[in-house]
Design an enzyme around this catalytic site. Structure first.
Site, PDB file in Angstrom:
ATOM      1  N   HIS A 140      44.075  39.581  48.819  1.00 26.33           N
ATOM      2  CA  HIS A 140      43.584  40.220  47.482  1.00 26.33           C
ATOM      3  C   HIS A 140      42.653  41.273  47.558  1.00 26.33           C
ATOM      4  O   HIS A 140      42.732  42.461  47.033  1.00 26.33           O
ATOM      5  CB  HIS A 140      42.857  38.980  46.662  1.00 26.33           C
ATOM      6  CG  HIS A 140      42.588  39.653  45.298  1.00 26.33           C
ATOM      7  ND1 HIS A 140      43.407  39.499  44.174  1.00 26.33           N
ATOM      8  CD2 HIS A 140      41.398  40.216  44.987  1.00 26.33           C
ATOM      9  CE1 HIS A 140      42.913  39.960  43.144  1.00 26.33           C
ATOM     10  NE2 HIS A 140      41.633  40.425  43.597  1.00 26.33           N
ATOM     11  N   GLU A 141      41.484  41.062  48.472  1.00 23.67           N
ATOM     12  CA  GLU A 141      40.468  42.056  48.708  1.00 23.67           C
ATOM     13  C   GLU A 141      41.126  43.437  49.484  1.00 23.67           C
ATOM     14  O   GLU A 141      40.814  44.533  49.026  1.00 23.67           O
ATOM     15  CB  GLU A 141      39.255  41.572  49.554  1.00 23.67           C
ATOM     16  CG  GLU A 141      38.606  40.176  48.717  1.00 23.67           C
ATOM     17  CD  GLU A 141      38.214  40.688  47.121  1.00 23.67           C
ATOM     18  OE1 GLU A 141      37.660  41.854  46.941  1.00 23.67           O
ATOM     19  OE2 GLU A 141      38.098  39.967  46.219  1.00 23.67           O
ATOM     20  N   HIS A 144      42.462  45.797  47.177  1.00 25.78           N
ATOM     21  CA  HIS A 144      41.596  46.721  46.413  1.00 25.78           C
ATOM     22  C   HIS A 144      41.821  48.212  47.402  1.00 25.78           C
ATOM     23  O   HIS A 144      41.566  48.885  46.735  1.00 25.78           O
ATOM     24  CB  HIS A 144      40.504  45.995  46.158  1.00 25.78           C
ATOM     25  CG  HIS A 144      40.177  45.325  44.938  1.00 25.78           C
ATOM     26  ND1 HIS A 144      40.752  45.526  43.618  1.00 25.78           N
ATOM     27  CD2 HIS A 144      40.042  43.731  44.853  1.00 25.78           C
ATOM     28  CE1 HIS A 144      40.525  44.672  42.549  1.00 25.78           C
ATOM     29  NE2 HIS A 144      40.054  43.684  43.449  1.00 25.78           N
ATOM     30  N   GLU A 185      43.492  43.619  39.024  1.00 24.21           N
ATOM     31  CA  GLU A 185      43.567  42.423  39.647  1.00 24.21           C
ATOM     32  C   GLU A 185      45.072  41.763  39.724  1.00 24.21           C
ATOM     33  O   GLU A 185      45.254  41.224  40.851  1.00 24.21           O
ATOM     34  CB  GLU A 185      42.658  41.302  38.587  1.00 24.21           C
ATOM     35  CG  GLU A 185      41.210  41.605  38.633  1.00 24.21           C
ATOM     36  CD  GLU A 185      40.591  41.514  40.039  1.00 24.21           C
ATOM     37  OE1 GLU A 185      40.947  40.828  40.795  1.00 24.21           O
ATOM     38  OE2 GLU A 185      39.793  42.584  40.324  1.00 24.21           O
TER      39      GLU A 185
END
Length: 283
Positions: A140-141, A144, A185
């Site tokens: 997930h990070e 970004h 997100e």
């Protein structure tokens, strides 16, 4: 070759375009980039003085999870962001990108350069999650970074503050950035799914983040069903109730909403095309 456009959520695509075309963008971006060296110094010194830096020698299993996730998301083979474990009773993770791909390209560097990128995970998160769940969080990070969210989120925070005093423009900017943060997100949850290749793993990591405990065994299937039931009840709710819920100011989408969106994409043809053997970058 996996590109962010293949998994970026449609709402994220639209709002990112709007953010980049906003009137504050050019001036604020230049201001932010000029301040990056100082930001980088402060962040690194703070993390190195108070956190544990992950490496092949320090927490090697965690480092391996990060390297593997970078490979799945098709980052350059030489790129692995700095990863720190920070003591904190709250389960959390965040990303800081000092320089984006486009900046590096403009400076004549490799267009796939992601210099000065940092990921931080808290001790509570590490303790609470299984290795696969933790890798999903790292995915997930990394999402970004892949989508260049970290740069634009930082830019948004800087740019919106002076404009928030303007009665019309300020309100529009704040609303746009709020919507965009939420949309970003969803894209990164998709990146987590590409790394985990199992929607239950991603849902479980979200559940542990927001339930605040892993002391008792949590039922991922029940949480997914809860998210789908929320969608049905929200759609059937009184318009005034629905509006009040949707207008609440949040930094992240509701956990059940994120799981519901993820389940839809997990079952989609778009996801299958990415992970199919013909175009698979995944493990």
């Amino acid at each position: 070759m996996l590109e962010s456009s293949q998994f970026r959520h449609p709402l994220d695509q639209r709002l990112t375009s709007l953010v980049r075309s906003a009137p504050f963008y050019g001036l604020a971006e230049e201001t932010l980039r000029r301040g990056f060296p100082l930001i980088e110094q402060g962040v690194r010194l703070d993390l190195m003085s108070s956190s544990v830096k992950v490496s092949p020698q320090q927490l090697p299993d965690l480092h391996h999870l990060l390297v593997e996730a970078c490979g799945v998301l098709n980052f350059p083979s030489t790129f692995v962001p700095e990863l720190y474990v920070q003591s904190n009773p709250q389960a959390n993770a965040y990303t800081l990108a000092i320089q984006s791909r486009q900046t590096a390209k403009n400076k004549g560097k490799d267009k796939n350069s992601y210099s000065s990128s940092v990921i931080v995970v808290t001790s509570a998160l590490v303790d609470r999650c299984t290795p696969r769940e933790l890798q999903a969080v790292l995915g997930h990070e990394l999402g970004h970074l892949k989508c260049e969210h970290a740069l634009y989120l930082t830019l948004g925070n800087l740019a919106s503050s002076p404009l928030s005093r303007l009665p019309v423009v300020g309100g529009w900017v704040d609303s746009l950035l709020q919507d965009w943060r939420l949309a970003a997100e969803y894209s990164c949850d998709r990146a987590a799914l590409l790394v985990a290749q199992d929607s239950d793993v991603v849902a479980s990591s979200l559940m542990k983040l927001f339930a605040g405990t892993s002391r008792y065994e949590l039922n991922t299937k029940a949480f997914v069903e809860q998210s789908l039931e929320y969608e049905k009840q929200l759609e059937a709710a009184n318009p005034l109730v629905r509006m009040s819920i949707q207008q609440q100011q949040r930094t992240h989408p509701l956990p059940v909403k994120r799981v519901a969106e993820l389940e839809k994409w997990f079952r989609s043809d778009d996801y299958q095309r990415i992970v199919s053997p013909a175009g698979n970058n995944a493990k």
